[in-house]
Design a protein around this motif. Structure first.
Motif, mmCIF file in Angstrom:
data_model
loop_
_atom_site.group_PDB
_atom_site.id
_atom_site.type_symbol
_atom_site.label_atom_id
_atom_site.label_comp_id
_atom_site.label_asym_id
_atom_site.label_seq_id
_atom_site.Cartn_x
_atom_site.Cartn_y
_atom_site.Cartn_z
ATOM 1 N N SER A 67 0.807 -1.210 0.000
ATOM 2 C CA SER A 67 0.000 0.000 0.000
ATOM 3 C C SER A 67 0.840 1.260 0.000
ATOM 4 O O SER A 67 0.306 2.350 -0.121
ATOM 5 C CB SER A 67 -0.933 0.004 1.218
ATOM 6 N N MET A 68 2.154 1.109 0.120
ATOM 7 C CA MET A 68 3.023 2.280 0.137
ATOM 8 C C MET A 68 3.191 2.811 -1.276
ATOM 9 O O MET A 68 3.434 2.067 -2.210
ATOM 10 C CB MET A 68 4.396 1.918 0.716
ATOM 11 N N GLU A 69 3.031 4.117 -1.413
ATOM 12 C CA GLU A 69 3.219 4.744 -2.711
ATOM 13 C C GLU A 69 4.147 5.928 -2.540
ATOM 14 O O GLU A 69 4.161 6.574 -1.503
ATOM 15 C CB GLU A 69 1.891 5.206 -3.294
ATOM 16 N N ALA A 70 4.886 6.222 -3.565
ATOM 17 C CA ALA A 70 5.754 7.395 -3.534
ATOM 18 C C ALA A 70 4.878 8.639 -3.569
ATOM 19 O O ALA A 70 3.843 8.651 -4.230
ATOM 20 C CB ALA A 70 6.706 7.382 -4.725
ATOM 21 N N PRO A 71 5.266 9.655 -2.844
ATOM 22 C CA PRO A 71 4.473 10.878 -2.889
ATOM 23 C C PRO A 71 4.482 11.462 -4.290
ATOM 24 O O PRO A 71 5.486 11.416 -4.991
ATOM 25 C CB PRO A 71 5.171 11.796 -1.887
ATOM 26 N N SER A 72 3.340 11.986 -4.696
ATOM 27 C CA SER A 72 3.249 12.553 -6.035
ATOM 28 C C SER A 72 3.367 14.062 -5.958
ATOM 29 O O SER A 72 3.295 14.662 -4.896
ATOM 30 C CB SER A 72 1.930 12.157 -6.687
ATOM 31 N N ASP B 164 5.281 17.827 -7.256
ATOM 32 C CA ASP B 164 6.627 18.381 -7.433
ATOM 33 C C ASP B 164 7.488 18.044 -6.225
ATOM 34 O O ASP B 164 7.006 17.870 -5.129
ATOM 35 C CB ASP B 164 6.550 19.886 -7.604
ATOM 36 N N GLY B 165 8.752 17.942 -6.432
ATOM 37 C CA GLY B 165 9.662 17.696 -5.333
ATOM 38 C C GLY B 165 10.025 16.230 -5.140
ATOM 39 O O GLY B 165 10.773 15.898 -4.241
ATOM 40 N N THR B 166 9.503 15.322 -5.979
ATOM 41 C CA THR B 166 9.844 13.909 -5.814
ATOM 42 C C THR B 166 11.185 13.578 -6.434
ATOM 43 O O THR B 166 11.780 12.575 -6.114
ATOM 44 C CB THR B 166 8.773 13.000 -6.444
ATOM 45 N N GLY B 167 11.631 14.406 -7.363
ATOM 46 C CA GLY B 167 12.893 14.137 -8.026
ATOM 47 C C GLY B 167 12.770 13.091 -9.116
ATOM 48 O O GLY B 167 13.763 12.594 -9.612
ATOM 49 N N ALA B 168 11.540 12.748 -9.495
ATOM 50 C CA ALA B 168 11.340 11.740 -10.525
ATOM 51 C C ALA B 168 11.798 12.286 -11.874
ATOM 52 O O ALA B 168 11.457 13.395 -12.256
ATOM 53 C CB ALA B 168 9.885 11.320 -10.587
ATOM 54 N N LEU B 169 12.578 11.488 -12.571
ATOM 55 C CA LEU B 169 13.098 11.894 -13.869
ATOM 56 C C LEU B 169 12.410 11.167 -15.009
ATOM 57 O O LEU B 169 12.094 11.755 -16.029
ATOM 58 C CB LEU B 169 14.610 11.627 -13.941
ATOM 59 N N GLY C 179 8.798 7.729 -13.039
ATOM 60 C CA GLY C 179 8.768 7.704 -11.589
ATOM 61 C C GLY C 179 10.091 7.332 -10.940
ATOM 62 O O GLY C 179 10.165 7.195 -9.733
ATOM 63 N N LEU C 180 11.127 7.150 -11.743
ATOM 64 C CA LEU C 180 12.446 6.819 -11.203
ATOM 65 C C LEU C 180 13.200 8.102 -10.890
ATOM 66 O O LEU C 180 13.178 9.057 -11.659
ATOM 67 C CB LEU C 180 13.251 5.985 -12.209
ATOM 68 N N GLY C 181 13.890 8.104 -9.763
ATOM 69 C CA GLY C 181 14.681 9.251 -9.370
ATOM 70 C C GLY C 181 16.131 9.091 -9.770
ATOM 71 O O GLY C 181 16.532 8.093 -10.384
ATOM 72 N N LYS C 182 16.932 10.069 -9.402
ATOM 73 C CA LYS C 182 18.361 10.029 -9.727
ATOM 74 C C LYS C 182 19.048 8.831 -9.088
ATOM 75 O O LYS C 182 19.882 8.181 -9.709
ATOM 76 C CB LYS C 182 19.039 11.313 -9.249
ATOM 77 N N GLY C 183 18.688 8.538 -7.842
ATOM 78 C CA GLY C 183 19.294 7.392 -7.161
ATOM 79 C C GLY C 183 18.952 6.079 -7.836
ATOM 80 O O GLY C 183 19.785 5.179 -7.932
ATOM 81 N N ASP C 184 17.706 5.951 -8.324
ATOM 82 C CA ASP C 184 17.303 4.738 -9.037
ATOM 83 C C ASP C 184 18.108 4.569 -10.316
ATOM 84 O O ASP C 184 18.557 3.465 -10.642
ATOM 85 C CB ASP C 184 15.809 4.783 -9.377
ATOM 86 N N LEU C 185 18.281 5.651 -11.037
ATOM 87 C CA LEU C 185 19.047 5.573 -12.286
ATOM 88 C C LEU C 185 20.516 5.262 -12.020
ATOM 89 O O LEU C 185 21.140 4.501 -12.764
ATOM 90 C CB LEU C 185 18.895 6.870 -13.068
ATOM 91 N N LEU C 186 21.065 5.834 -10.948
ATOM 92 C CA LEU C 186 22.451 5.509 -10.586
ATOM 93 C C LEU C 186 22.579 4.052 -10.164
ATOM 94 O O LEU C 186 23.560 3.382 -10.491
ATOM 95 C CB LEU C 186 22.928 6.421 -9.462
#
Length: 105
Positions: free
Chosen positions: A49-54, A56-61, A64-71
């Motif tokens: 049931s956990m979802e990433a906050p939607s 602005d400010g999530t850093g999604a690129l 829905g993946l962020g910089k850390g996910d891509l790294l």
């Protein structure tokens, strides 16, 4: 994801054919990552049931993946590349005794 990247990199850089078992292994690895990243609900607990906050400010690129996910995705690609190169040199110097010790040094 290294399971998926090694055969793909071998196919791209060394021209080796990708075997069907490699495709099955890659699909299983990707499915496991999707479950671990909670992209596929399993119904096993509160984590589903956990979802990433939607917003602005999530850093999604991308998707829905962020910089850390891509790294983090760079790690299996880099490790897969090193496995591919070791495999290449093991075949290239197959006539030499103790070639594994030479290559890993």
């Amino acid at each position: 994801l290294t399971v998926a990247s090694v055969p793909i990199l071998n196919g791209i850089f060394l021209g080796k054919p990708i075997k069907p078992i490699n495709l099955v292994s890659a699909a299983i690895a990707l499915l496991g990552v999707a479950i671990l990243e909670n992209l596929i609900p399993t119904g096993l607990g509160k984590a589903d049931s956990m979802e990433a906050p939607s917003g602005d400010g999530t850093g999604a690129l991308l998707f829905g993946l962020g910089k850390g996910d891509l790294l983090a995705m760079g790690q299996p690609i880099g490790f897969g590349y090193s496995v591919m190169r070791i495999d290449y040199y093991l075949e290239k110097y197959s006539h030499m005794p103790n070639r594994v010790l030479t290559i890993t040094a």
